[in-house]
Design an enzyme around this catalytic site. Structure first.
Site, PDB file in Angstrom:
ATOM      1  CD  GLU A  71      -4.617  -9.939  -7.746  1.00  0.00           C
ATOM      2  OE1 GLU A  71      -4.169 -10.298  -6.639  1.00  0.00           O
ATOM      3  OE2 GLU A  71      -4.483  -8.783  -8.193  1.00  0.00           O
ATOM      4  CD  GLU A 122      -6.657  -4.980  -8.404  1.00  0.00           C
ATOM      5  OE1 GLU A 122      -7.695  -5.650  -8.240  1.00  0.00           O
ATOM      6  OE2 GLU A 122      -5.667  -5.073  -7.661  1.00  0.00           O
TER       7      GLU A 122
END
Ligand code: NAG
Ligand code: NAG
Length: 396
Positions: free
Chosen positions: A198, A316
Site C-alpha cells: 500500500e 489482499e
C-alpha cells in the site's frame, strides 16, 4: 481443472443478476453455459493472508489481533495445519501494513526487536524484526501443509520520510538480498516475492513515487535472477500490493519495463471501515457491491495497454478495512460479499484472490481465539474449490 473453471463461472453468475431488492428474495434459475470461457484463473486461485499486526493494534477500542500474526501465531495448533491442508495447496500471502518496516534478522548486527507502539511511528509502531528461527518454523508449517507462499518484502527499508506521507530515497536491498539468499540456502520454496504494501497512489500510511518504485523493482528482479540462477526456479515478482491508481500503476509498468513485474497486485476494501454503520446494508446490496467492478475493469485495461506480460492478482482483500467488524466480517453475512468478489475478480481475469485474513482481525477464515473455521471458510471450500462431496457442503 474443468470442474474448477465451471465453478468459477458459477460464481460469476451468482453475482450477475440483480433484480429484486435485498428484502424480497425471489426464486431464480441460473443456467451456466460451460462451453464458453470468458477468463481463466490460476489453478490456485484461493489465497488467504497472515499479517504482521501485534496485539497492540487497536481500532475503535477493539484489539482483535491477539496472537495471530506472522511473529506470534501458534504454529503448532493442530487446527491450523488441518485448516490449511483442507484446501490442498492453499496460497498464503504473508504481508500487511507493517511489512515495509520489517528487518530480516540475517546479516545484521542489531538485536531483533519486536514491533512496539510509538506515537510517531508509521501506523503508530516502530520497525520490527523477523528472526530466522521464526522463518524456519513458519516454513516447517508451510511445507507440512503444502501451502504456496507469497512473501511481502520491506519496500521502505533505507528510505526516509520527507513530508506528510511522502517517502523518498532509494530502497536499500541488502537486507532482502541476505534474506532471499538464506531462504534459498534452506530450500524454502517461496512461490512469489511481493514488493511493498500500500505505497502506491496516495498510499495508506506512506507513499512512494512510481518511477522510483519502478527502478527498485528492477533491482529486485536482478537480485532474484542472480540468486536463483536458473530461469525455471525463479519465483514470481509481484508489485505493488496497493490500491489501484491508473496513473501510478501505468508508470510502474513503464519504468520497470517488459517482463519485470509478473503480476500487478492490488487490494480491495470496498465496504468501508469497521465503524461504518451501513456495512450490513452494503453487503446485501448488489448495486453497491458492483461498484468494485470499475477497479477490476480498469486494472484489466491497464494491463492490456501497458503490461501484456503481467497478470492481475488481488493480494489482499478484507472488504471492511481497519481490522474488519466484529459480528459482520467474521460471520455468515460476510460470505455474500466474499463469493461476490471471488466471482467478480475472476471475470476480469484476476489470477489469484487473497482474503484478509486466514486468521487475525475480525475478518479471519479462522477464529483468532479458537482456531475454528468461521462460515466463510466452509463456503470457500465448497464454492471456491468445489468440495461438494463433503458433508458440510450438503448443508449450506
Ligand atoms: C501502546 O498500546 C497499549 C495497549 O493498547 C496502550 O496501553 C499504550 O498506551 C500504547 N502506548 C503508546 C506509546 O501508544
Ligand atoms: C544498506 O543496509 C545495510 C545493512 O542492511 C548497510 O550496511 C548499508 O550501509 C546500507 N546501504 C546504504 C547505501 O545505505
Amino acid at each position: 481443472m474443468a470442474a474448477r473453471h465451471l465453478l468459477l463461472l458459477a460464481l460469476v453468475c451468482l453475482h450477475a443478476p440483480h433484480s429484486a431488492s435485498a428484502q424480497q428474495p425471489e426464486e431464480a434459475t441460473v443456467i451456466v453455459k460451460g462451453s464458453t470461457k470468458i477468463a481463466v484463473t490460476d489453478v490456485n486461485y484461493i489465497c488467504a493472508t497472515i499479517d504482521w499486526w501485534p496485539p497492540e493494534k487497536c481500532n475503535y477500542n477493539q484489539c482483535p489481533w491477539g496472537q495471530s500474526s506472522i511473529l506470534n501465531l501458534d504454529l503448532d495448533h493442530p487446527f491450523l495445519a488441518q485448516a490449511i491442508q483442507e484446501f490442498h495447496n492453499l496460497r498464503i500471502r504473508l504481508g500487511g501494513s507493517l511489512q515495509d518496516r520489517v528487518v530480516y534478522d540475517v546479516g545484521t548486527n542489531s538485536p531483533c526487536s519486536p514491533f512496539t507502539n510509538v506515537s510517531n511511528g508509521l501506523f503508530g509502531f516502530s520497525a520490527g524484526c523477523l528472526s530466522m528461527d521464526r522463518w524456519d518454523k513458519l516454513n516447517d508449517l508451510f511445507q507440512k501443509t503444502g501451502a504456496i507462499i507469497t512473501f511481502g518484502l520491506n519496500a521502505l527499508h533505507g528510505r526516509y520520510n520527507v513530508q506528510r506521507s511522502f517517502w523518498a530515497g532509494k530502497w536499500n536491498s541488502t537486507n532482502t538480498y541476505d534474506f532471499v539468499e538464506y531462504t534459498i540456502s534452506k530450500g524454502y520454496p517461496v512461490d512469489s516475492w511481493e514488493f511493498g504494501n500500500e505505497l502506491s497512489g496516495h498510499g495508506t500510511g506512506a507513499r512512494v513515487d512510481a518511477k522510483l518504485y519502478g527502478k527498485d523493482v528492477i533491482e529486485l528482479k536482478s537480485i532474484l535472477r542472480q540468486l536463483y540462477r536458473t530461469p525455471l526456479s525463479q519465483p514470481l515478482l509481484l508489485a505493488p500490493g496497493g490500491f489501484f491508481d491508473q496513473q501510478w500503476y501505468t508508470q510502474l509498468l513503464q519504468t520497470s519495463g517488459h517482463g519485470v513485474v509478473n503480476a500487478l497486485t492490488h487490494h480491495i476494501y470496498n465496504l468501508g471501515g469497521g465503524d461504518d454503520v451501513h456495512l450490513m446494508r452494503k453487503i446485501v446490496d448488489p448495486k453497491y457491491l458492483d461498484r468494485a467492478e470499475d477497479t477490476y475493469r480498469d486494472m484489466q485495461l491497464t494491463l492490456q495497454r501497458h503490461g501484456t506480460w503481467a497478470s492481475s492478482w488481488v493480494s489482499e482483500s478484507g472488504g471492511v478495512f481497519n481490522n474488519g467488524r466484529q459480528l459482520v466480517s467474521n460471520t455468515f453475512m460476510n460470505s455474500i460479499w466474499y463469493l461476490d468478489q471471488l466471482g467478480m475478480a475472476s471475470k476480469y481475469n484476476t489470477k489469484v484472490f487473497c482474503r484478509q485474513t486466514l486468521i487475525g482481525g475480525n475478518y479471519g477464515l479462522l477464529d483468532t481465539q479458537t482456531f475454528l473455521p468461521n462460515p466463510d471458510y466452509y463456503r470457500v471450500l465448497c464454492y471456491g474449490i468445489g468440495l461438494w462431496a463433503m458433508e458440510f457442503c450438503q448443508s449450506i
